[in-house]
Write a protein that holds these residues in place. Sequence first.
Motif, short mmCIF file in Angstrom:
data_model
loop_
_atom_site.label_atom_id
_atom_site.label_comp_id
_atom_site.label_asym_id
_atom_site.label_seq_id
_atom_site.Cartn_x
_atom_site.Cartn_y
_atom_site.Cartn_z
N GLU A 1 -20.14 35.08 25.73
CA GLU A 1 -20.29 36.11 26.68
C GLU A 1 -18.81 36.30 27.11
N LYS A 2 -18.10 35.63 27.21
CA LYS A 2 -16.41 36.01 27.97
C LYS A 2 -15.62 36.65 26.86
N ARG A 3 -15.77 38.18 27.06
CA ARG A 3 -14.98 38.85 25.81
C ARG A 3 -13.54 39.25 26.27
N PRO A 4 -12.54 39.38 25.58
CA PRO A 4 -11.29 39.47 25.94
C PRO A 4 -11.29 41.01 26.51
N VAL A 5 -10.64 41.22 27.48
CA VAL A 5 -10.62 42.43 28.31
C VAL A 5 -9.81 43.27 27.45
N LEU A 6 -8.78 43.06 26.43
CA LEU A 6 -8.10 43.97 25.62
C LEU A 6 -7.85 43.14 24.42
N ASN A 7 -8.10 43.99 23.19
CA ASN A 7 -7.41 43.29 22.08
C ASN A 7 -6.27 44.08 21.69
N ILE A 8 -5.12 43.54 21.68
CA ILE A 8 -3.83 44.08 20.97
C ILE A 8 -3.35 43.54 19.72
N VAL A 9 -3.45 44.26 18.70
CA VAL A 9 -2.99 43.99 17.50
C VAL A 9 -1.75 44.26 17.18
N ASP A 10 -0.65 43.16 16.97
CA ASP A 10 0.58 43.20 16.61
C ASP A 10 0.61 43.41 15.15
N ALA A 11 1.31 44.59 14.88
CA ALA A 11 1.31 45.18 13.48
C ALA A 11 2.88 45.59 13.22
N TYR A 12 3.82 44.90 13.86
CA TYR A 12 5.22 45.07 13.92
C TYR A 12 5.62 44.86 12.50
N ARG A 13 5.39 43.39 12.01
CA ARG A 13 5.60 42.95 10.79
C ARG A 13 4.30 42.61 10.31
N LEU A 14 4.17 42.98 8.98
CA LEU A 14 2.82 42.71 8.29
C LEU A 14 2.97 41.93 7.24
N MET A 15 2.16 40.91 7.18
CA MET A 15 2.21 39.85 5.86
C MET A 15 1.16 40.40 4.83
N LYS A 16 1.73 40.72 3.98
CA LYS A 16 0.72 41.47 2.91
C LYS A 16 0.18 40.46 1.84
N THR A 17 0.83 39.53 1.58
CA THR A 17 0.21 38.55 0.78
C THR A 17 0.63 37.14 1.22
N SER A 18 0.21 36.23 0.71
CA SER A 18 0.40 34.68 0.87
C SER A 18 0.04 34.09 2.19
N GLY A 19 -1.03 35.09 2.88
CA GLY A 19 -1.54 34.50 3.99
C GLY A 19 -2.46 33.47 4.07
N PRO A 20 -2.58 32.85 5.16
CA PRO A 20 -2.24 33.14 6.54
C PRO A 20 -0.95 32.48 6.93
N ARG A 21 -0.10 31.71 5.93
CA ARG A 21 1.06 31.00 6.41
C ARG A 21 2.36 31.74 5.97
N GLY A 22 2.32 32.52 4.63
CA GLY A 22 3.43 33.14 3.87
C GLY A 22 4.28 32.02 3.28
N LYS A 23 4.84 32.63 2.19
CA LYS A 23 5.75 31.78 1.42
C LYS A 23 7.37 32.15 1.29
N SER A 24 7.42 33.40 1.66
CA SER A 24 8.88 33.93 1.80
C SER A 24 8.91 35.62 2.13
N LEU A 25 9.96 35.98 2.67
CA LEU A 25 10.08 37.29 3.15
C LEU A 25 9.87 38.33 2.42
N SER A 26 9.47 38.19 1.21
CA SER A 26 8.85 39.00 0.16
C SER A 26 7.33 39.42 0.39
N ASP A 27 7.01 38.44 1.23
CA ASP A 27 5.57 38.57 1.59
C ASP A 27 5.38 39.54 2.84
N VAL A 28 6.30 40.16 3.29
CA VAL A 28 6.40 40.89 4.86
C VAL A 28 6.99 42.13 4.65
N VAL A 29 6.49 43.04 5.45
CA VAL A 29 6.90 44.40 5.41
C VAL A 29 6.99 44.70 7.04
N LEU A 30 8.06 45.55 7.05
CA LEU A 30 8.26 46.07 8.46
C LEU A 30 7.36 47.29 8.64
#
Length: 313
Positions: A226-255
Motif C-alpha cells: 500500500e505504501k508506493r514510492p512517490v517517485l521511481n527514478i531509474v539510473d541508466a547512466y551506466r548500463l550493465m548489459k550482461t553478467s548481471g546482477p553483479r557483473g564480472k568486468s568492465l566489458s559488461d558495462v556501457v556508458l
Amino acid sequence: MDRRKFLRSVALTGAAITTMKDADAMSILSQSFQTSNATAKYDLVAVMGGEPEAMFRKAIEEMGGMKNFINKGDKVCIKPNIGWDQPVEMAANTNPKLVAEIIKHCFEAGASEVRVFDHTCDDWRKSYANSGIEEAAKRAGAEVLPAHQESYYKTVSIPKGRNLKSAKIHQAIVDSDKWINVPVLKNHGGAQLTISMKNYMGIVWDRGFFHANDLQQCIADICTYEKRPVLNIVDAYRLMKTSGPRGKSLSDVVLSKGLFMSQDIVAVDTAAANFFNQAREMPLENVAHIAKAQQLGLGTMELDKLNIRRVRI
C-alpha cells in the motif's frame, strides 16, 4: 508501444550506446530532444546525455520540482540499489552522485530526515562502502541504515498479491512518510532485468519465497504494497548489459547516460526496458513482471497514451 516505436519516439541515434572505451564518441541523442522548460507535469520524463546529478535536476524540474512530492516535515526514505560489493564503474549499484542529489532536493523541499538503506546481497558493510553510496549519502546529510538483520523488518499484508500475501518490509519504509525508489538499470539472471519493480526486493527480508514461488509474479505482487514510492527514478547512466546482477568486468558495462522518472512504476520500467534494448536485445515479454504488474493495476505499458517529456542535455 513496441520497442521500435519507443525508440523512434525518443529519437535515439543509431549509435545510441557506446562501450566504456568509446565513451568520447558517444552519440546517444538526436536534435529532436527538447530543451525548453515544461509548462505541465508529465507522466514520465526521460533525460539523456548528462551527468547523473544534472539529469536528475532536469527531470525533477520537468516534473514540477521536488516540492510536488515531498512536503515540509516529511520523513523520507530513499531506496537505491546497494546490493553489491562493486565500484561505481561496474554499474552494479545506483550511482552515488544521483543518490546524493536526490537527498539534497528532499531537504530543500523541507524533509525533516532522509534515510537510505538496501538489503544487500554481498556483505553490507563492503557494499555500502565500495559502492560509494554510504559516503555520498552521509555527506548529503542522510542517515544510512543497516538492513542485514531480520529484526529491522516488519510483517505487512499484501492483500492484492496473487502469490505473495505478506512480506517483511524494512522498518525505514514502513515508518516513512514518503519513499523514493532509485534503481539502476541492468541485466539480471533471474528476472532478466532489474529496474524499479525488482528494486523492491531490497526492501524485504524474506526473498527466498520470491524465488520459490514464481519470481516474476512475486516481484509484481510486492509492488502492490500500500505504501508506493512517490517517485521511481531509474539510473541508466551506466548500463550493465550482461553478467548481471553483479557483473564480472568492465566489458559488461556501457556508458548510456540516461535517466527515467515517473510515478507510474509500470511505465517507467517499460521505458527503461526498451532503452536497454539499445545495448542488448531483451524482448519485453521476457521481463514478465512488467506485464504482471499492469494486470494488477499498477500502471500502464502503453507509453503512447502518456504525456512524456524527452530532454537532451
